[in-house]
Scaffold this motif. Structure first.
Motif, PDB file in Angstrom:
ATOM      1  N   GLY A 198      44.214  55.727  43.502  1.00 34.72           N
ATOM      2  CA  GLY A 198      43.215  54.589  43.413  1.00 34.72           C
ATOM      3  C   GLY A 198      42.035  54.768  42.744  1.00 34.72           C
ATOM      4  O   GLY A 198      41.667  55.827  42.186  1.00 34.72           O
ATOM      5  N   ILE A 199      41.215  53.756  42.412  1.00 34.00           N
ATOM      6  CA  ILE A 199      40.202  53.733  41.455  1.00 34.00           C
ATOM      7  C   ILE A 199      39.064  52.815  41.852  1.00 34.00           C
ATOM      8  O   ILE A 199      39.617  51.853  42.329  1.00 34.00           O
ATOM      9  N   GLY A 200      37.641  53.238  41.603  1.00 33.40           N
ATOM     10  CA  GLY A 200      36.845  52.420  41.806  1.00 33.40           C
ATOM     11  C   GLY A 200      35.523  52.957  41.428  1.00 33.40           C
ATOM     12  O   GLY A 200      35.264  53.349  40.136  1.00 33.40           O
ATOM     13  N   LEU A 212      50.970  50.222  52.991  1.00 30.62           N
ATOM     14  CA  LEU A 212      51.073  48.865  52.772  1.00 30.62           C
ATOM     15  C   LEU A 212      49.833  48.691  51.862  1.00 30.62           C
ATOM     16  O   LEU A 212      48.778  49.042  51.962  1.00 30.62           O
ATOM     17  N   LEU A 213      50.172  47.833  50.784  1.00 29.24           N
ATOM     18  CA  LEU A 213      49.492  47.273  49.827  1.00 29.24           C
ATOM     19  C   LEU A 213      48.481  46.142  50.326  1.00 29.24           C
ATOM     20  O   LEU A 213      49.213  45.256  50.915  1.00 29.24           O
ATOM     21  N   LYS A 214      47.073  46.046  50.095  1.00 32.81           N
ATOM     22  CA  LYS A 214      46.393  44.806  50.561  1.00 32.81           C
ATOM     23  C   LYS A 214      45.610  44.360  49.109  1.00 32.81           C
ATOM     24  O   LYS A 214      45.220  45.204  48.517  1.00 32.81           O
ATOM     25  N   ALA A 215      45.473  43.174  49.543  1.00 35.52           N
ATOM     26  CA  ALA A 215      44.582  42.507  48.207  1.00 35.52           C
ATOM     27  C   ALA A 215      43.185  43.191  48.322  1.00 35.52           C
ATOM     28  O   ALA A 215      42.639  43.482  49.305  1.00 35.52           O
ATOM     29  N   GLY A 216      42.582  43.422  46.995  1.00 36.38           N
ATOM     30  CA  GLY A 216      41.263  44.131  46.811  1.00 36.38           C
ATOM     31  C   GLY A 216      41.515  45.452  46.646  1.00 36.38           C
ATOM     32  O   GLY A 216      40.619  46.249  45.928  1.00 36.38           O
ATOM     33  N   GLU A 252      35.001  40.871  44.667  1.00 38.30           N
ATOM     34  CA  GLU A 252      35.429  40.459  43.209  1.00 38.30           C
ATOM     35  C   GLU A 252      34.260  40.713  42.072  1.00 38.30           C
ATOM     36  O   GLU A 252      34.655  40.977  40.990  1.00 38.30           O
ATOM     37  N   ASP A 253      32.874  40.979  42.622  1.00 33.52           N
ATOM     38  CA  ASP A 253      32.107  41.294  41.710  1.00 33.52           C
ATOM     39  C   ASP A 253      32.256  43.101  41.215  1.00 33.52           C
ATOM     40  O   ASP A 253      32.293  43.368  40.199  1.00 33.52           O
ATOM     41  N   GLU A 254      33.033  43.798  41.963  1.00 33.24           N
ATOM     42  CA  GLU A 254      33.209  44.771  41.716  1.00 33.24           C
ATOM     43  C   GLU A 254      34.630  45.129  40.793  1.00 33.24           C
ATOM     44  O   GLU A 254      34.683  45.751  39.797  1.00 33.24           O
ATOM     45  N   ILE A 255      35.405  44.379  41.028  1.00 37.18           N
ATOM     46  CA  ILE A 255      36.576  43.932  40.413  1.00 37.18           C
ATOM     47  C   ILE A 255      36.214  43.602  38.956  1.00 37.18           C
ATOM     48  O   ILE A 255      36.666  43.908  37.731  1.00 37.18           O
ATOM     49  N   GLU A 256      35.379  42.703  38.790  1.00 32.12           N
ATOM     50  CA  GLU A 256      34.801  42.349  37.443  1.00 32.12           C
ATOM     51  C   GLU A 256      34.138  43.437  36.690  1.00 32.12           C
ATOM     52  O   GLU A 256      34.220  43.653  35.527  1.00 32.12           O
ATOM     53  N   LEU A 257      33.339  44.258  37.354  1.00 28.30           N
ATOM     54  CA  LEU A 257      32.800  45.584  36.851  1.00 28.30           C
ATOM     55  C   LEU A 257      33.713  46.428  36.217  1.00 28.30           C
ATOM     56  O   LEU A 257      33.752  46.875  35.087  1.00 28.30           O
TER      57      LEU A 257
END
Length: 258
Positions: free
Chosen positions: A168-170, A190-194, A8-13
């Protein structure tokens, strides 16, 4: 192929970074008009990003075929599908369309009055982006996203570029997996949460075939017909997709032209 699930912290960034991307594209929307050079747009974008504490992520992006990308944004006009290099010799003209991105969001803009058939291409491509996003849900497959995009645009006779995909991106701009704009339902990863991915339909008015230009960056349609490109960065959730980027500020400036 390593695929990294984000906290969640990485998604917020990533959400914060995409807000700056959205604001940069909105700033560019104020300056897109006949007579402006694509290098002027690049200078505006880079200054805006740095003034807001960011770093242009595409500048000096490595290229396996040639040198690093020399600018902060891509400026792709008409038949240029992606990766157009800004120049002080390329002026926008009435009736052009131009797509540009930084980070991982892309929007195709109209320059002045644009032919209605080209507007329809832009409208349909933008719609296909959201059709693809609807499928970006944990438990679905990559093929579901590509199928949704392809199924939306092909009835109009448009081409779906196969050589270029979302991704993908991160921590890196381009990570696994590739996210094609074509496919079959129920097929693929298969798509996964996160998971965080960039979905970016690249749709041509005519034939889907493209050329790589001698600069080893610019991709153009072989038949010379226009192409459209829209992109959002998505976080995949159990409950559905979360769009981390935004077109809202652009649309507030441009209006809903398509």
């Amino acid at each position: 192929m390593k695929i990294f699930l984000k906290t969640e912290d990485e998604i917020e960034l990533m959400r914060r970074a995409n807000r700056l991307v959205a604001a940069t594209l909105a700033e560019l929307a104020k300056h897109i008009k006949p007579g402006v050079t694509t290098l002027q747009l690049d200078n505006i974008a880079e200054a805006f990003i740095r003034d807001h504490g960011g770093t242009p992520s595409f500048k000096n992006c490595p290229n396996p075929f040639g040198g690093p990308f020399p600018a902060s944004i891509c400026t792709s006009i008409n038949r240029v599908v992606v990766h157009g290099i800004p120049s002080d010799k390329v002026f926008l003209k009435e009736g052009d369309i131009i797509s540009g991105f930084n980070g991982d969001s892309c929007y195709t803009f109209c320059v002045g009055e644009v032919d209605k058939d080209v507007r329809q291409l832009l409208k349909t491509t933008k719609e296909s982006l959201y059709e693809g996003i609807k499928q970006a849900v944990a438990g679905h497959h990559l093929g579901d996203i590509g199928w949704a995009v392809q199924n939306h645009v092909q009835p109009f006779g448009y081409g779906v570029v196969r050589e270029l995909t979302g991704h993908g991106i991160g921590r890196e701009m381009h990570e696994a997996p590739q996210v094609p704009n074509y496919g079959s339902r129920g097929n693929g990863l298969l798509l996964k949460a996160g998971m965080c991915i960039a979905i970016e339909p690249m749709i041509t008015m005519g034939d889907r075939k493209v050329w790589l230009m001698p600069d080893k960056w610019t991709i153009i349609t072989r038949d010379g017909k226009p192409a459209a490109h829209f992109e959002h960065t998505i976080a995949i959730r159990e409950s559905g997709p979360e769009i981390l980027s935004s077109f809202e500020e652009i649309e507030n400036i441009e209006g809903h032209l398509y």
